[in-house]
Scaffold this active site. Structure first.
Site, PDB file in Angstrom:
ATOM      1  CG  ASP A   9      -1.924   1.067   1.282  1.00  0.00           C
ATOM      2  OD1 ASP A   9      -1.894   1.922   0.387  1.00  0.00           O
ATOM      3  OD2 ASP A   9      -2.753   1.071   2.217  1.00  0.00           O
ATOM      4  CG  ASP A 105      -3.497   3.785  -3.251  1.00  0.00           C
ATOM      5  OD1 ASP A 105      -4.390   3.017  -3.654  1.00  0.00           O
ATOM      6  OD2 ASP A 105      -3.650   4.539  -2.287  1.00  0.00           O
ATOM      7  CD  GLU A 106      -5.315  -0.363  -0.925  1.00  0.00           C
ATOM      8  OE1 GLU A 106      -5.708  -1.543  -0.804  1.00  0.00           O
ATOM      9  OE2 GLU A 106      -5.872   0.603  -0.410  1.00  0.00           O
TER      10      GLU A 106
END
Lengths: 413, 77
Positions: A9, A105-106
């Site tokens: 993350d 973003d993950e």
């Protein structure tokens, strides 16, 4: 063999990228927010200092400013974020080809087969963390576990720039005391339902019999029970084999409320053009048009209708969308946001059912015309060719393709 | 510290590697790059940027030259 899954993350992603590019912002409370004038004025991301002021992602900018008067709000730059998202994935790719994105973003990584080469999960996680900081300048927190659910929980435990391991030996101590809402897919309404029967922590969910949860939540009950007990076996999909696109849609919160059919019609054309362009770029046609309309009080309706033949022509999509709208909307209140989506996608293979009643040559001409407009726009910009309709109100006009990037995500593909 | 964009003359080696040869500082002075010591992806936290960082020897000093997408920059004082 037990799987080794990482969930990585990128910390405060948008805010981190902005702070990296503007070193003068270091040590100050920074947030990335949408444009207030265009009524997208919410906090999209904030750095740790702003977080300590109690600023939350998703709250209105004016609320955030009340809590933290010195807050610096910068506009989002999605081009930059996509670049950094790709840089991160390039690092992951050195360790595995099983990379599944969850938003921009993950990512989940299945490194089971790489542990012989690079060391155990924790070791790989630390290496990714170190490389991310050195090579991209932003930090990452990584969760290591044997299933995707616990890996994701792990990445939230220690932030920023850290690694948390959740193993079969320690999950009862680390995961079970956490509040139920930390579990994927426990939103506010599920949390309330669980609290009503006295289930407050993940451990509570794990301890109760699955039948109780099924009675309360339907099939989701069973999923949550298996999530809480670490029994989730959903695989991490392999890079480049992500599921087929099921639908393409765009929606927009407009700079001012829409008051009448004329306004709405314009928006349907703007959105349909973007949807049609994306269909063409993926070489797809759609058979069903769905619309989504939300009024000023955030009351929303969704309606859909089929097209006679699959299409990627913007005018056909827009006409259908507007037709659905006229049938279903009574104008009790002004509209705040509108969406158009095309589903039931097919790959145009050249064999089409000709119609007895429609003029198929005309349809073909329309398709060629739209492709021609794509060419012009790719050379001279989106606003180089416009429908006359768009000139009625310049403030409402937009190019959702570029200005309105949305990342749809779903756990069950 | 500020981000100083520079003109760089470079070449590709037979192996396809990008090799900077000399650069022009913002005042127009030409500096020859005597040797590229290494290169890797890196961020410049001091001036704010990210790209391929070339560690170079110029006039017996070690300097970093960054290639950020399609522009070169250095960390100026």
């Amino acid at each position: 063999m037990e799987r080794v899954i990482l969930h990585s993350d990128l910390n405060n992603f948008y805010a981190s990228v902005e702070c990296l590019h503007q070193p003068e912002l270091q040590g100050k409370p920074v947030a990335v927010g949408g444009s207030v004038e265009r009524r997208h004025g919410i906090i999209l991301a904030r750095n740790t200092i702003a977080k300590n002021f109690g600023i939350k992602t998703g709250e209105a900018i004016w609320q955030a400013r009340q809590r933290c008067p010195g807050l610096i709000v910068t506009p989002p730059d999605y081009g930059k974020y996509i670049r950094f998202s790709k840089l991160a994935r390039e690092i992951y790719r050195d360790y595995t080809d099983k990379i599944e994105a969850f938003g921009i973003d993950e990512n989940w990584l299945d490194v089971t087969d790489s542990t012989r080469l690079f060391g155990d999960g924790e070791h790989i996680a630390h290496e990714i963390r170190r490389r991310m900081r050195a090579e991209t300048g932003i930090t990452v927190s990584v969760g290591v576990s044997w299933n995707k659910i616990f890996a994701k929980l792990g990445s939230d435990l220690k932030k920023p720039d850290d690694v948390s391991v959740i193993s079969p030996d320690n999950y009862k101590q680390r995961v079970w005391p956490l509040p139920a809402k930390e579990l994927l897919y426990v939103g506010p309404s599920t949390r309330r339902k669980l609290a009503k029967i006295g289930l407050y922590t993940i451990g509570d969910i794990a301890a109760v019999s699955p039948a109780v949860l099924t009675g309360l939540l339907g099939k989701w009950g069973e999923y949550l029970w298996s999530f809480a007990n670490g029994l989730d076996t959903t695989p991490v999909s392999i890079l480049g084999t992500e599921s087929m696109i099921k639908g393409i849609g765009n929606s927009m919160t407009t700079p001012r409320d829409l008051e009448n059919n004329e306004d709405a019609k314009m928006l349907f054309y703007i959105l349909s053009e973007s949807v049609a362009e994306r269909l063409r770029s993926h070489c797809l046609k759609g058979r069903t048009v769905q619309i989504h309309v939300r009024d000023r009080d955030l009351v929303t309706i969704d309606r859909q209708a089929p097209l006679n033949t699959p299409t990627f022509v913007s005018s056909e999509i827009a006409e259908k969308a507007f037709e659905i709208f006229l049938k279903n909307w009574t104008w009790n209140k002004p509209i705040r946001s509108i969406g158009v989506r095309v589903t039931d996608l097919v790959i145009p293979d050249g064999c089409t059912q000709l119609s007895l009643f429609d003029d198929d040559n005309r349809k073909l001409k329309k398709e060629l015309l739209e492709k021609c407009i794509d060419d012009i726009r790719s050379r001279y910009g989106h606003y180089s060719t416009q429908r006359a309709l768009m000139l009625k109100d310049k403030k409402l006009n937009a190019n959702p393709m570029e200005e309105n990037v949305i990342f749809p995500v779903s756990y069950f593909r | 510290m500020r981000k100083v964009y520079i003109d760089v003359m470079s070449t590709f080696t037979m192996d396809g590697e990008l090799l900077p040869l000399f650069f022009l500082w913002e005042d127009g002075t030409r500096y020859d790059i005597d040797k590229v010591l290494d290169f890797q992806k890196a961020a410049s936290l001091r001036v704010g940027g990210q790209g391929i960082r070339f560690r170079c020897r110029v006039m017996n000093k070690e300097v970093y030259i960054f290639l950020e997408e399609d522009k070169w920059f250095m960390e100026g004082k």
